[in-house]
Design a protein around this motif. Structure first.
Motif, PDB file in Angstrom:
ATOM      1  N   LYS A  41       0.974  -1.380  -0.071  1.00  0.00           N
ATOM      2  CA  LYS A  41       0.025   0.149  -0.164  1.00  0.00           C
ATOM      3  C   LYS A  41       0.887   1.092   0.471  1.00  0.00           C
ATOM      4  O   LYS A  41       1.025   1.741  -1.209  1.00  0.00           O
ATOM      5  CB  LYS A  41      -0.724  -0.239   1.170  1.00  0.00           C
ATOM      6  CG  LYS A  41      -1.912  -1.036   1.249  1.00  0.00           C
ATOM      7  CD  LYS A  41      -2.867  -0.796   2.555  1.00  0.00           C
ATOM      8  CE  LYS A  41      -4.473  -2.071   1.786  1.00  0.00           C
ATOM      9  NZ  LYS A  41      -5.000  -1.187   3.444  1.00  0.00           N
ATOM     10  N   LYS A  42       1.981   1.183   0.791  1.00  0.00           N
ATOM     11  CA  LYS A  42       3.228   2.523   0.944  1.00  0.00           C
ATOM     12  C   LYS A  42       3.165   2.182  -0.994  1.00  0.00           C
ATOM     13  O   LYS A  42       3.729   3.781  -1.230  1.00  0.00           O
ATOM     14  CB  LYS A  42       4.151   2.556   2.275  1.00  0.00           C
ATOM     15  CG  LYS A  42       5.046   3.863   2.187  1.00  0.00           C
ATOM     16  CD  LYS A  42       5.820   3.392   3.511  1.00  0.00           C
ATOM     17  CE  LYS A  42       6.386   4.702   3.635  1.00  0.00           C
ATOM     18  NZ  LYS A  42       7.539   4.229   4.848  1.00  0.00           N
ATOM     19  N   ALA A  60       0.771   4.108  -3.615  1.00  0.00           N
ATOM     20  CA  ALA A  60       0.607   5.221  -2.771  1.00  0.00           C
ATOM     21  C   ALA A  60       1.694   5.926  -2.954  1.00  0.00           C
ATOM     22  O   ALA A  60       1.366   7.660  -3.819  1.00  0.00           O
ATOM     23  CB  ALA A  60       1.028   5.737  -0.734  1.00  0.00           C
ATOM     24  N   LYS A  67       1.303   6.141  -6.872  1.00  0.00           N
ATOM     25  CA  LYS A  67       0.557   7.523  -7.044  1.00  0.00           C
ATOM     26  C   LYS A  67       0.993   9.163  -7.277  1.00  0.00           C
ATOM     27  O   LYS A  67       0.386   9.507  -8.493  1.00  0.00           O
ATOM     28  CB  LYS A  67      -0.751   7.482  -7.027  1.00  0.00           C
ATOM     29  CG  LYS A  67      -1.878   7.827  -6.853  1.00  0.00           C
ATOM     30  CD  LYS A  67      -2.965   7.712  -5.969  1.00  0.00           C
ATOM     31  CE  LYS A  67      -4.408   8.597  -6.632  1.00  0.00           C
ATOM     32  NZ  LYS A  67      -5.600   8.351  -5.867  1.00  0.00           N
TER      33      LYS A  67
END
Length: 355
Positions: free
Chosen positions: A219-220, A223, A226
């Motif tokens: 997830k990190k 992120a 993105k």
């Protein structure tokens, strides 16, 4: 990291898979850091570049195969067969980089961070790496018969979704400097080891994998990706930059390479894996003597640069010349310089059509 190093001996046919030493990762990270170590570990002092004992070491980077932007490049390390880079008859170990759409990430998905190729095949071959299925395959139907693009297309059709690096007839005939083309879109040129592949009778390497790379915190990472992608997509359009570089340097260039020819011939653009920039453009000659020629792999700005040096009066001629060089697998920059050199000798009467 995929976690393994693949060793292939083309002479004996031996294929060996070893785990990647975590200590090497801590010392050298990856890419050609570990590549240099593998080269030093497998190259004996005094080894002739064109000999079975000279390895070709192909290296992925830490971020290959991830969505992290601009992570499509891989490296190749080998002892170069061209002494022109050093004093005569003295050779150097050199490293070259190439972007890729599939080749690098597919090597990692197959489970290998690094590939070490030694030996020399008795007859033309290509190396197939599909997960744990690693095979030295006959390439007699390619050698001397198919150019780089034809070879890449046929192998891509055989192994759908694969990555491919291939040499052309220049590499097959040990021409210095020849080049490797990756996935039909990027080059490993003068320091790319194409001549060494030719010596080893190695026409191409095919990679395809079904594995996945693990993240400590997916997830990190996503992120961060993105956020970085948002910044990159706000950069100036690469097409506009190339166009301005192509015709903006002097009025003389614009006479034969007007701004319109860039966009009139443009039929597509592409980037490497995980790259939104798309710095590689595809141009088609739509009329004239060379109608139907599609120039890919190179960049358009080379057309006016070398077209002017060669005193070509039509940008279509430059696109055709680039296409011929790429298909044969010879460095376009060097080929253009040699053509200019020979032209000057001819004009001075020092050579004629028979020499």
């Amino acid at each position: 990291f995929a976690g393994r190093v693949l060793y292939v001996d083309l002479t004996s046919g031996e294929i060996r898979k070893e785990f990647l030493d975590p200590d090497l990762i801590k010392k050298f990270i990856g890419g050609w850091g570990i590549g240099w170590h593998l080269m030093a570990s497998n190259l004996k002092p005094g080894t002739d570049p064109l000999s079975p004992g000279n390895p070709i070491v192909i290296n992925t980077g830490v971020f290959n195969g991830t969505p992290i932007p601009l992570s499509g490049k891989f490296q190749l390390v080998t002892k170069m067969s061209n002494p022109a880079t050093q004093e005569m008859n003295k050779y150097t170990v050199a490293a070259g980089s190439s972007g890729s759409k599939r080749f690098a990430k597919m090597l990692k998905y197959a489970g290998y961070d690094h590939l070490v190729i030694t030996g020399r095949a008795e007859s033309p071959v290509y190396l197939k790496i599909i997960d744990d299925d690693v095979e030295i395959c006959p390439a007699d139907d390619f050698w001397g018969k198919k150019d780089i693009y034809e070879t890449s297309d046929e192998l891509s059709n055989r192994y759908k979704g694969c990555g491919v690096i291939a040499i052309g007839m220049a590499g097959e005939n040990l021409v210095n400097p020849s080049l490797i083309i990756t996935d039909k879109r990027n080059t490993l040129a003068r320091y790319g080891g194409a001549t060494n592949m030719g010596y080893k009778n190695l026409k191409a390497v095919v990679t395809k994998g079904s594995g996945k790379l693990r993240f400590a915190d997916r997830k990190k990472v996503l992120a961060m990706v993105k956020k970085d992608m948002a910044k990159i997509t706000k950069l100036p359009d690469m097409l506009e930059i190339q166009a301005k570089m192509s015709w903006g340097l002097s009025k003389a260039w614009r006479t034969h390479y007007p701004p319109e020819c860039y966009f009139e011939s443009l039929v597509g653009k592409y980037g490497c894996s995980s790259c939104p920039i798309g710095c590689r453009t595809v141009h088609e000659v739509k009329d004239g003597e060379f109608a139907g020629t599609i120039m890919q792999t190179s960049q358009f700005m080379l057309a006016p640069i070398y077209g002017r040096r060669l005193e070509l009066t039509d940008y279509r001629e430059s696109l055709k010349l680039m296409d011929v060089c790429n298909r044969l697998g010879v460095c376009f920059t060097t080929a253009a310089a040699m053509v200019k050199f020979l032209t000057r000798l001819y004009e001075r009467g020092e050579i004629d059509e028979t020499k």
